[in-house]
Design a protein around this motif. Structure first.
Motif, PDB file in Angstrom:
ATOM      1  N   GLY A 152       9.788   0.341   2.433  1.00 20.12           N
ATOM      2  CA  GLY A 152       8.868   0.839   1.602  1.00 20.12           C
ATOM      3  C   GLY A 152       8.419  -0.018   0.527  1.00 20.12           C
ATOM      4  O   GLY A 152       7.495   0.265  -0.283  1.00 20.12           O
ATOM      5  N   ARG A 153       8.856  -1.161   0.391  1.00 22.18           N
ATOM      6  CA  ARG A 153       8.292  -2.060  -0.841  1.00 22.18           C
ATOM      7  C   ARG A 153       6.889  -2.472  -0.538  1.00 22.18           C
ATOM      8  O   ARG A 153       6.609  -2.469   0.856  1.00 22.18           O
ATOM      9  CB  ARG A 153       9.079  -3.345  -0.911  1.00 22.18           C
ATOM     10  CG  ARG A 153       8.620  -4.429  -1.978  1.00 22.18           C
ATOM     11  CD  ARG A 153       9.415  -5.469  -2.101  1.00 22.18           C
ATOM     12  NE  ARG A 153       9.231  -6.571  -1.055  1.00 22.18           N
ATOM     13  CZ  ARG A 153       8.079  -7.468  -1.483  1.00 22.18           C
ATOM     14  NH1 ARG A 153       7.077  -7.296  -2.280  1.00 22.18           N
ATOM     15  NH2 ARG A 153       7.820  -8.390  -0.491  1.00 22.18           N
ATOM     16  N   THR A 154       5.790  -2.556  -1.459  1.00 19.68           N
ATOM     17  CA  THR A 154       4.511  -2.684  -1.007  1.00 19.68           C
ATOM     18  C   THR A 154       3.994  -4.053  -1.896  1.00 19.68           C
ATOM     19  O   THR A 154       4.643  -4.499  -3.072  1.00 19.68           O
ATOM     20  CB  THR A 154       3.733  -1.670  -1.535  1.00 19.68           C
ATOM     21  OG1 THR A 154       3.842  -1.383  -2.722  1.00 19.68           O
ATOM     22  CG2 THR A 154       4.075  -0.612  -0.688  1.00 19.68           C
ATOM     23  N   ALA A 155       3.005  -4.713  -1.398  1.00 17.11           N
ATOM     24  CA  ALA A 155       2.310  -5.779  -2.057  1.00 17.11           C
ATOM     25  C   ALA A 155       1.004  -5.415  -2.330  1.00 17.11           C
ATOM     26  O   ALA A 155       0.251  -4.770  -1.758  1.00 17.11           O
ATOM     27  CB  ALA A 155       2.268  -6.916  -1.274  1.00 17.11           C
ATOM     28  N   HIS A 156       0.644  -5.609  -3.686  1.00 18.26           N
ATOM     29  CA  HIS A 156      -0.545  -4.976  -4.249  1.00 18.26           C
ATOM     30  C   HIS A 156      -1.792  -5.694  -3.276  1.00 18.26           C
ATOM     31  O   HIS A 156      -2.646  -5.011  -2.798  1.00 18.26           O
ATOM     32  CB  HIS A 156      -0.954  -5.299  -5.693  1.00 18.26           C
ATOM     33  CG  HIS A 156      -2.020  -4.855  -6.130  1.00 18.26           C
ATOM     34  ND1 HIS A 156      -2.702  -5.365  -7.499  1.00 18.26           N
ATOM     35  CD2 HIS A 156      -3.115  -3.811  -5.698  1.00 18.26           C
ATOM     36  CE1 HIS A 156      -3.823  -4.856  -7.516  1.00 18.26           C
ATOM     37  NE2 HIS A 156      -4.041  -3.982  -6.657  1.00 18.26           N
ATOM     38  N   GLU A 157      -1.785  -7.022  -3.161  1.00 20.14           N
ATOM     39  CA  GLU A 157      -2.837  -7.675  -2.556  1.00 20.14           C
ATOM     40  C   GLU A 157      -2.076  -8.748  -1.303  1.00 20.14           C
ATOM     41  O   GLU A 157      -1.232  -8.992  -1.632  1.00 20.14           O
ATOM     42  CB  GLU A 157      -3.487  -8.653  -3.567  1.00 20.14           C
ATOM     43  CG  GLU A 157      -4.738  -9.424  -3.113  1.00 20.14           C
ATOM     44  CD  GLU A 157      -5.430 -10.344  -3.975  1.00 20.14           C
ATOM     45  OE1 GLU A 157      -6.777 -10.405  -3.927  1.00 20.14           O
ATOM     46  OE2 GLU A 157      -4.670 -11.017  -5.118  1.00 20.14           O
ATOM     47  N   ALA A 211       1.838   3.880  -5.080  1.00 20.60           N
ATOM     48  CA  ALA A 211       1.304   5.293  -5.105  1.00 20.60           C
ATOM     49  C   ALA A 211       0.201   5.529  -4.322  1.00 20.60           C
ATOM     50  O   ALA A 211      -0.198   6.649  -3.652  1.00 20.60           O
ATOM     51  CB  ALA A 211       1.196   5.951  -6.373  1.00 20.60           C
ATOM     52  N   TRP A 212      -0.985   4.664  -4.335  1.00 25.60           N
ATOM     53  CA  TRP A 212      -2.027   4.743  -3.677  1.00 25.60           C
ATOM     54  C   TRP A 212      -1.815   4.686  -2.442  1.00 25.60           C
ATOM     55  O   TRP A 212      -2.687   5.602  -1.270  1.00 25.60           O
ATOM     56  CB  TRP A 212      -3.021   3.492  -3.805  1.00 25.60           C
ATOM     57  CG  TRP A 212      -3.762   3.361  -5.284  1.00 25.60           C
ATOM     58  CD1 TRP A 212      -3.753   2.173  -6.050  1.00 25.60           C
ATOM     59  CD2 TRP A 212      -4.470   4.411  -5.861  1.00 25.60           C
ATOM     60  NE1 TRP A 212      -4.466   2.612  -7.328  1.00 25.60           N
ATOM     61  CE2 TRP A 212      -5.052   3.923  -7.141  1.00 25.60           C
ATOM     62  CE3 TRP A 212      -4.899   5.678  -5.582  1.00 25.60           C
ATOM     63  CZ2 TRP A 212      -5.510   4.572  -8.328  1.00 25.60           C
ATOM     64  CZ3 TRP A 212      -5.566   6.422  -6.328  1.00 25.60           C
ATOM     65  CH2 TRP A 212      -5.865   5.717  -7.745  1.00 25.60           C
ATOM     66  N   ILE A 213      -0.956   3.805  -1.580  1.00 23.46           N
ATOM     67  CA  ILE A 213      -0.549   4.166  -0.070  1.00 23.46           C
ATOM     68  C   ILE A 213       0.177   5.311   0.024  1.00 23.46           C
ATOM     69  O   ILE A 213      -0.278   5.984   1.002  1.00 23.46           O
ATOM     70  CB  ILE A 213       0.148   2.868   0.038  1.00 23.46           C
ATOM     71  CG1 ILE A 213      -0.545   1.573   0.065  1.00 23.46           C
ATOM     72  CG2 ILE A 213       0.587   2.987   1.685  1.00 23.46           C
ATOM     73  CD1 ILE A 213       0.249   0.317   0.412  1.00 23.46           C
ATOM     74  N   ALA A 267       7.788   5.278   4.572  1.00 24.07           N
ATOM     75  CA  ALA A 267       8.544   4.160   3.954  1.00 24.07           C
ATOM     76  C   ALA A 267       8.072   4.098   2.355  1.00 24.07           C
ATOM     77  O   ALA A 267       8.862   4.016   1.496  1.00 24.07           O
ATOM     78  CB  ALA A 267       8.239   2.910   4.466  1.00 24.07           C
ATOM     79  N   THR A 268       6.878   4.232   2.182  1.00 24.38           N
ATOM     80  CA  THR A 268       6.275   4.273   0.592  1.00 24.38           C
ATOM     81  C   THR A 268       7.052   5.326  -0.156  1.00 24.38           C
ATOM     82  O   THR A 268       7.304   5.285  -1.212  1.00 24.38           O
ATOM     83  CB  THR A 268       5.025   4.188   0.605  1.00 24.38           C
ATOM     84  OG1 THR A 268       4.209   5.042   1.185  1.00 24.38           O
ATOM     85  CG2 THR A 268       4.330   2.750   1.153  1.00 24.38           C
ATOM     86  N   CYS A 269       7.044   6.407   0.359  1.00 29.79           N
ATOM     87  CA  CYS A 269       7.538   7.715  -0.226  1.00 29.79           C
ATOM     88  C   CYS A 269       9.129   7.524  -0.524  1.00 29.79           C
ATOM     89  O   CYS A 269       9.559   7.942  -1.674  1.00 29.79           O
ATOM     90  CB  CYS A 269       7.199   8.956   0.449  1.00 29.79           C
ATOM     91  SG  CYS A 269       5.368   9.373   0.401  1.00 29.79           S
ATOM     92  N   ASP A 270       9.658   6.955   0.544  1.00 28.85           N
ATOM     93  CA  ASP A 270      11.058   6.885   0.272  1.00 28.85           C
ATOM     94  C   ASP A 270      11.442   5.796  -0.758  1.00 28.85           C
ATOM     95  O   ASP A 270      12.468   5.998  -1.424  1.00 28.85           O
ATOM     96  CB  ASP A 270      11.722   6.258   1.772  1.00 28.85           C
ATOM     97  CG  ASP A 270      11.926   7.464   2.720  1.00 28.85           C
ATOM     98  OD1 ASP A 270      11.745   8.818   2.440  1.00 28.85           O
ATOM     99  OD2 ASP A 270      11.904   7.120   3.834  1.00 28.85           O
TER     100      ASP A 270
END
Length: 450
Positions: free
Chosen positions: A225-230, A260-262, A300-303
């Motif tokens: 669930g970790r995200t990269a901005h770019e 949050a956007w994702i 993933a992102t919500c978790d």
């Protein structure tokens, strides 16, 4: 965080009634005091909205808020306000070729007005309808024209240039969805027609593949669930090169507004795809495959949000920022502290993410996400985050815009930004409030698509 398992949408109705009363006061105050010649209002400094020249991506939230206020309360003063401002000031955003924010600006204004007409909330008018339709069709094609081809598909590139994919843009895909539903497409050289639905699916897939991590060993910091901005690509051969972050702490930490956007963009697209025939999705990979990657990305992102957020549902601005360790190892086992001396919270990420949690919970019929979303919103509606000072122009307190650039106001006596609002946080708090209110009252489901 610790979702409240007993919370229901009806439990929030008294707080929502107060929220909309405060919201009306803030809209009227901003219209009375803000100088439009400065440009679009972006975030507050000492309680007063100010602008910050980067891109014009917030004006649709300002006027969209007026339309949502009418939607929630039936007060036609705000409908006329939103209509007037949309007609007078939003035209440049329709053909703005320099931004990836068309879903933000134009679905929030023209899109909300068309939706209200479709719902019978405002009178049917052929020429008014045609005006909204034409605006959304043009906006969808302009957004989709910002395209970088990859061997495996492609993406709508950010204002940084064709090498750059932003996490934010999955939420702006809503304008491509509406454009497709309105029968529009992109026309290129020699009348080549490109499907908006195809670009929507390809961008979403590229976001899922590169902006989101799934604990599958992509790098040393790969966590579910970790995200990269770019995400950065080599335009010579189309290969992915590396993660990056424009507004977060680093490429290898999670900027929570990007997360949050994702969180909200993926569930919204899952809802939209229910309106699309299987035959249209078959050449794009098929319904099962498309829905599978969207569900995986959304879960993933919500978790990750639930796991890496304070108990009351409000996240800190970046989960790995420089001074996060000073907040203590138990930072996610206690309530958020906007007035700490280490790193700021970001209520705007909470306002955006709450809607994603709620939509995913409804889509999957999973109370884990529903209860988390309601818990986040309960906190945002409380005295701790709702801006009750009648002289403060913002609605939701303790947001962050650009921490690395130092743009956010730090009040005297404080060590980190706090006590301020932003246009996207205020707007998305209103969207989420409307979403919950409609569910509680058994009103038509709040959606962006037709």
């Amino acid at each position: 965080m610790k979702p409240d398992p007993s919370l229901t949408t009806n439990d929030l109705l008294p707080s929502l009634e107060r929220f909309w009363a405060v919201s009306a006061q803030k809209i009227e105050l901003l219209n009375r005091e803000y100088d439009d010649s400065q440009g679009s209002p972006v975030f507050t400094v000492a309680g007063k909205y100010t602008t910050r020249g980067w891109t014009e991506w917030t004006q649709g939230f300002q006027y969209g808020s007026e339309i949502l206020q009418f939607d929630a309360t039936g007060d036609e003063t705000f409908l006329e306000m939103g209509k007037r401002n949309t007609v007078k000031k939003m035209a440049p955003h329709i053909t703005h070729f320099g931004v990836h924010d068309h879903g933000f600006n134009n679905v929030s204004t023209y899109g909300n007005l068309l939706r209200l007409m479709n719902e019978g909330r405002i009178p049917e008018n052929e020429w008014e309808r045609n005006f909204y339709v034409m605006a959304l069709q043009a906006s969808s094609a302009v957004q989709a024209k910002r395209w970088t081809d990859l061997p495996s598909g492609g993406y709508i590139y950010s204002f940084n240039g064709p090498h750059s994919l932003f996490a934010d843009t999955i939420r702006s895909l809503r304008v491509l969805a509406v454009g497709h539903q309105l029968g529009h497409s992109i026309m290129g050289e020699n009348d080549k027609k490109t499907s908006l639905l195809e670009r929507l699916v390809q961008h979403a897939k590229t976001t899922a593949d590169y902006a989101v991590y799934y604990g599958e060993g992509r790098d040393f910091y790969d966590t579910w669930g970790r995200t990269a901005h770019e995400s950065i690509f080599n335009l010579n051969d189309g290969n992915y090169r590396c993660p990056n972050s424009q507004q977060g702490f680093s490429p290898f930490t999670t900027w929570t507004r990007g997360l949050a956007w994702i969180m909200v963009g993926a569930p919204e697209q899952l809802e939209f795809l229910k309106t699309i025939d299987d035959a249209e999705l078959e050449p794009l990979g098929g319904r099962d495959a498309i829905e599978a990657f969207l569900v995986k990305m959304a879960k993933a992102t919500c978790d990750f949000y639930i796991e890496n957020t304070a108990t009351d549902g409000i996240p800190y601005w970046d989960t790995g920022a420089l001074n996060t360790h000073k907040l203590g190892e138990d930072v996610y086992q206690r309530e958020s502290d906007p007035f700490n001396d280490a790193e700021p919270v970001d209520s705007s990420a909470a306002a955006i993410g709450a809607q994603g949690l709620l939509r995913l919970g409804k889509y999957l019929d999973d109370p884990k996400y529903t209860q988390a979303g309601l818990t986040v919103m309960k906190t945002l509606l409380s005295d701790k985050y709702l801006s009750l000072d009648p002289s403060h122009q913002g609605l939701i307190l303790h947001s962050v815009y650009h921490r690395p650039n130092g743009w956010d106001h730090i009040p005297e006596g404080q060590s980190v930004p706090c006590g301020e609002s932003c246009m996207w946080g205020d707007y998305h708090a209103r969207e989420t409030a409307l979403y919950i209110q409609r569910l509680a009252n058994d009103d038509p489901y709040y959606k962006f698509y037709l």
